[in-house]
Motif scaffolding. Structure first.
Motif, PDB file in Angstrom:
ATOM      1  N   HIS A 117      -4.168   4.266  -2.491  1.00 33.27           N
ATOM      2  CA  HIS A 117      -3.873   3.290  -3.752  1.00 33.27           C
ATOM      3  C   HIS A 117      -2.563   2.216  -2.815  1.00 33.27           C
ATOM      4  CE1 HIS A 117      -2.809   1.152  -7.915  1.00 33.27           C
ATOM      5  NE2 HIS A 117      -1.560   1.624  -7.888  1.00 33.27           N
ATOM      6  N   ILE A 118      -2.939   0.825  -3.585  1.00 30.26           N
ATOM      7  CA  ILE A 118      -2.776  -0.764  -3.618  1.00 30.26           C
ATOM      8  C   ILE A 118      -2.232  -1.568  -4.771  1.00 30.26           C
ATOM      9  CG2 ILE A 118      -3.899  -0.628  -0.940  1.00 30.26           C
ATOM     10  CD1 ILE A 118      -5.595  -3.502  -2.792  1.00 30.26           C
ATOM     11  N   LEU A 119      -1.584  -2.067  -4.667  1.00 34.11           N
ATOM     12  CA  LEU A 119      -0.613  -2.613  -5.820  1.00 34.11           C
ATOM     13  C   LEU A 119      -1.199  -4.031  -6.260  1.00 34.11           C
ATOM     14  CD1 LEU A 119       1.821  -2.836  -7.616  1.00 34.11           C
ATOM     15  CD2 LEU A 119       3.311  -3.831  -5.983  1.00 34.11           C
ATOM     16  N   GLN A 120      -1.791  -4.713  -6.625  1.00 34.72           N
ATOM     17  CA  GLN A 120      -2.635  -5.766  -7.113  1.00 34.72           C
ATOM     18  C   GLN A 120      -2.216  -6.512  -8.782  1.00 34.72           C
ATOM     19  OE1 GLN A 120      -6.917  -4.108  -7.129  1.00 34.72           O
ATOM     20  NE2 GLN A 120      -6.657  -5.382  -4.984  1.00 34.72           N
TER      21      GLN A 120
ATOM     22  N   GLY B 224       1.321  -0.935   0.287  1.00 33.78           N
ATOM     23  CA  GLY B 224      -0.109   0.050   0.168  1.00 33.78           C
ATOM     24  C   GLY B 224       0.886   1.246   0.237  1.00 33.78           C
ATOM     25  N   CYS B 225       0.350   1.736  -0.817  1.00 34.19           N
ATOM     26  CA  CYS B 225       0.985   3.707  -0.293  1.00 34.19           C
ATOM     27  C   CYS B 225       1.098   4.411   1.252  1.00 34.19           C
ATOM     28  CB  CYS B 225      -0.273   4.630  -1.198  1.00 34.19           C
ATOM     29  SG  CYS B 225       0.777   6.092  -1.451  1.00 34.19           S
ATOM     30  N   GLY B 226       2.352   4.716   0.926  1.00 37.28           N
ATOM     31  CA  GLY B 226       2.692   5.040   2.484  1.00 37.28           C
ATOM     32  C   GLY B 226       2.074   6.428   2.869  1.00 37.28           C
ATOM     33  N   ASN B 227       1.303   7.536   1.846  1.00 42.06           N
ATOM     34  CA  ASN B 227       0.618   8.376   1.854  1.00 42.06           C
ATOM     35  C   ASN B 227      -0.624   8.531   2.446  1.00 42.06           C
ATOM     36  OD1 ASN B 227       0.487  10.840   2.037  1.00 42.06           O
ATOM     37  ND2 ASN B 227      -0.209  10.927  -0.311  1.00 42.06           N
ATOM     38  N   TYR B 228      -1.330   6.970   2.608  1.00 37.00           N
ATOM     39  CA  TYR B 228      -2.433   6.135   3.008  1.00 37.00           C
ATOM     40  C   TYR B 228      -2.576   7.583   4.708  1.00 37.00           C
ATOM     41  CZ  TYR B 228      -6.455   4.040   5.344  1.00 37.00           C
ATOM     42  OH  TYR B 228      -7.064   2.913   6.254  1.00 37.00           O
ATOM     43  N   PRO B 229      -4.108   8.096   4.534  1.00 42.28           N
ATOM     44  CA  PRO B 229      -4.780   8.295   4.278  1.00 42.28           C
ATOM     45  C   PRO B 229      -5.514   8.557   2.741  1.00 42.28           C
ATOM     46  CG  PRO B 229      -5.161   8.997   6.468  1.00 42.28           C
ATOM     47  CD  PRO B 229      -4.393   8.576   6.296  1.00 42.28           C
TER      48      PRO B 229
END
Length: 108
Positions: free
Chosen positions: A63-66, A54-59
């Motif tokens: 974006h997640i990698l699939q 997942g993106c480190g800029n959450y929330p």
């Protein structure tokens, strides 16, 4: 005393978020916002306990990698190797296992 406090603050600052289980994904930037991607573990919800990138800029950015399996087009999931030379390391594995045994390395 000041250097000890600074050292403790630096160590505390470097402690990873509890949701991050494998740290920074080398050479993986978020395609939406450009932030660093992290190996994370879902803490709640229907996917609680699942591992994902997942993106480190959450929330702000969710974006997640699939990936999909190159052999059978099923979704790939992140798994933990428990035996062999890769024991203790995470990898992408086909969600159709054991029918499909395709794997992809996370760390190249």
């Amino acid at each position: 005393i000041v250097s000890i406090i600074c050292l403790r603050l630096n160590i505390a600052y470097q402690q990873p978020d509890t949701r991050i289980i494998g740290g920074i994904m080398p050479d993986q930037k978020c395609p939406k916002c450009g932030s660093q991607m992290y190996l994370r573990k879902a803490k709640q919800g229907p996917h609680e306990g699942d591992v994902f990138i997942g993106c480190g800029n959450y929330p702000t950015c969710k974006h997640i990698l699939q990936l999909t399996c190159p052999l059978c087009n099923a979704p790939m999931v992140i798994r933990l190797a428990t035996t062999g030379k890769g024991a203790g390391k995470y990898f992408w594995g086909c969600s159709n296992y054991p029918e499909c045994k395709e794997t992809v390395a996370i760390y190249q």
